[in-house]
Design an enzyme around this catalytic site. Structure first.
Site, PDB file in Angstrom:
ATOM      1  N   HIS A 181       0.824  -1.211   0.000  1.00 46.53           N
ATOM      2  CA  HIS A 181       0.000   0.000   0.000  1.00 46.53           C
ATOM      3  C   HIS A 181       0.861   1.265   0.000  1.00 46.53           C
ATOM      4  O   HIS A 181       0.365   2.342   0.321  1.00 46.53           O
ATOM      5  CB  HIS A 181      -0.911   0.015   1.231  1.00 46.53           C
ATOM      6  CG  HIS A 181      -1.729  -1.218   1.386  1.00 46.53           C
ATOM      7  ND1 HIS A 181      -2.612  -1.649   0.416  1.00 46.53           N
ATOM      8  CD2 HIS A 181      -1.783  -2.140   2.383  1.00 46.53           C
ATOM      9  CE1 HIS A 181      -3.185  -2.774   0.815  1.00 46.53           C
ATOM     10  NE2 HIS A 181      -2.692  -3.098   2.005  1.00 46.53           N
ATOM     11  N   HIS A 229      -7.164  -4.522  -0.399  1.00 48.24           N
ATOM     12  CA  HIS A 229      -6.516  -5.803  -0.689  1.00 48.24           C
ATOM     13  C   HIS A 229      -7.205  -6.523  -1.845  1.00 48.24           C
ATOM     14  O   HIS A 229      -6.926  -7.686  -2.102  1.00 48.24           O
ATOM     15  CB  HIS A 229      -6.544  -6.719   0.535  1.00 48.24           C
ATOM     16  CG  HIS A 229      -6.003  -6.102   1.776  1.00 48.24           C
ATOM     17  ND1 HIS A 229      -6.806  -5.538   2.746  1.00 48.24           N
ATOM     18  CD2 HIS A 229      -4.730  -5.943   2.206  1.00 48.24           C
ATOM     19  CE1 HIS A 229      -6.047  -5.064   3.727  1.00 48.24           C
ATOM     20  NE2 HIS A 229      -4.792  -5.294   3.426  1.00 48.24           N
TER      21      HIS A 229
END
Length: 333
Positions: free
Chosen positions: A57, A219
């Site tokens: 991320h 995700h």
């Protein structure tokens, strides 16, 4: 799978080495267990603000370590929660008598592992508290969470609490501020393509050429619905409406608008989307007073965007404008 990596098993460690080489003036990295801390840690008399989560991320979280933001970040494997010993190492490296605040995204593994580390710290007579951010309005629950997921609002929370710590606020005040922000920030995202996790080697889900996933998780978790692709005006209006209606935000509100790339969306498209969002908010009488545009919480190479709104007031505006110097966010210094 085409990626600039050597071995999926070492990708996080090698990335951390590069982060450290590029930004040794701002941070240092500990390995085994992995953790990233401010170069000047521990900072005496200041509340340590610590966060972390699965890698993939970036720049979240390691890219936000530095003056005016995080004191430490704890990376896990790609899309995998960090281990308690990594969190404990970050606490030990940064926390003194002023205590620490752990910022935890609402994923089951993150919550459990940060909670375990906080309990271990308490056994060492350290005052360590946790807040859980759950700003994603897309779903009430998912296979990855117990309740709403923590997404784009995490970036804003880390900046604001880091600024409060930097100005010398005590732990009670920093924790209260964090809970205030969590109560008035909302986000939602959309995916055009799936990310490919290095150790998996194939996209995490499939979309037809004319489909998008509305309400995607960071995700690649399923969202609210899979819909046909549509022009940017309609898509961004759909995102804005979902966020505004949830809090709800109202005519006369002043907000920070964060338009985020999920990793694969070019700035040409991101700024186009941001402009549409600003107009959609203005039509509702909602005034954008602060802005953030860019790839600040990503999902590897996923093509998509997220929209985050935070209701602002004088205190939050002052803290947002306060100087910050990290690898990924810098102003006022």
């Amino acid at each position: 799978m085409k990626k600039i990596i050597n071995d999926p098993a070492t990708v996080v460690t090698e990335s951390l080495r590069g982060l450290e080489a590029a930004h040794s003036d701002l941070l240092r990295v500990g390995y085994d267990p992995d953790h990233v801390v401010r170069a000047d840690a521990p900072v005496g008399g200041k509340v340590a603000v610590i966060s972390g989560g699965g890698s993939g991320h970036e720049p979240l979280h390691g890219g936000f370590v530095g003056t005016g933001m995080l004191h430490a970040a704890v990376p896990g494997a790609v899309f995998t929660s960090p281990t308690p010993d990594g969190v404990q190492a970050a606490i030990s490296a940064t926390t003194g008598a002023a205590g620490a605040l752990l910022i935890v995204k609402n994923y089951t593994g993150d919550v459990l592992n940060f909670e375990t580390a906080a309990e271990l710290a308490a056994a060492e007579d350290l005052d360590v508290r946790s807040v859980v951010i759950d700003d994603d309005v897309a779903v009430a629950d998912s296979t990855f969470t117990a309740g709403r997921r923590g997404v784009g609002g995490t970036v804003l929370l880390e900046k604001l609490t880091g600024a409060a710590s930097e100005r010398g606020d005590g732990l009670d005040a920093v924790e209260a501020l964090a809970r205030k922000v969590i109560g008035q920030v909302r986000s939602i995202g959309v995916a055009l393509t799936a990310p490919t996790v290095p150790h998996v080697g194939e996209p995490s889900f499939e979309l037809a050429a004319d489909e998008i996933e509305f309400g995607i998780g960071i995700h690649g978790e399923p969202g609210r619905e899979r819909v046909k692709a549509e022009p940017a005006d309609q898509l961004v209006e759909r995102l804005v409406a979902a966020v505004v209606d949830d809090l709800p935000f109202a005519d006369g509100d002043e907000v920070l608008l964060f338009t985020n790339s999920m990793g694969g969306t070019p700035l040409l498209e991101l700024y186009l989307a941001h402009g549409i969002a600003e107009r959609a908010l203005a039509q509702r009488g909602i005034r954008v007073t602060r802005r953030l545009v860019g790839p600040y919480i990503t999902s590897l190479e996923m093509q998509g965007i997220s929209v985050t709104l935070l209701r602002m007031d004088d205190e939050l505006t002052e803290l947002w404008d306060a100087p910050v110097c990290t690898p990924a966010l810098r102003w006022g210094m």
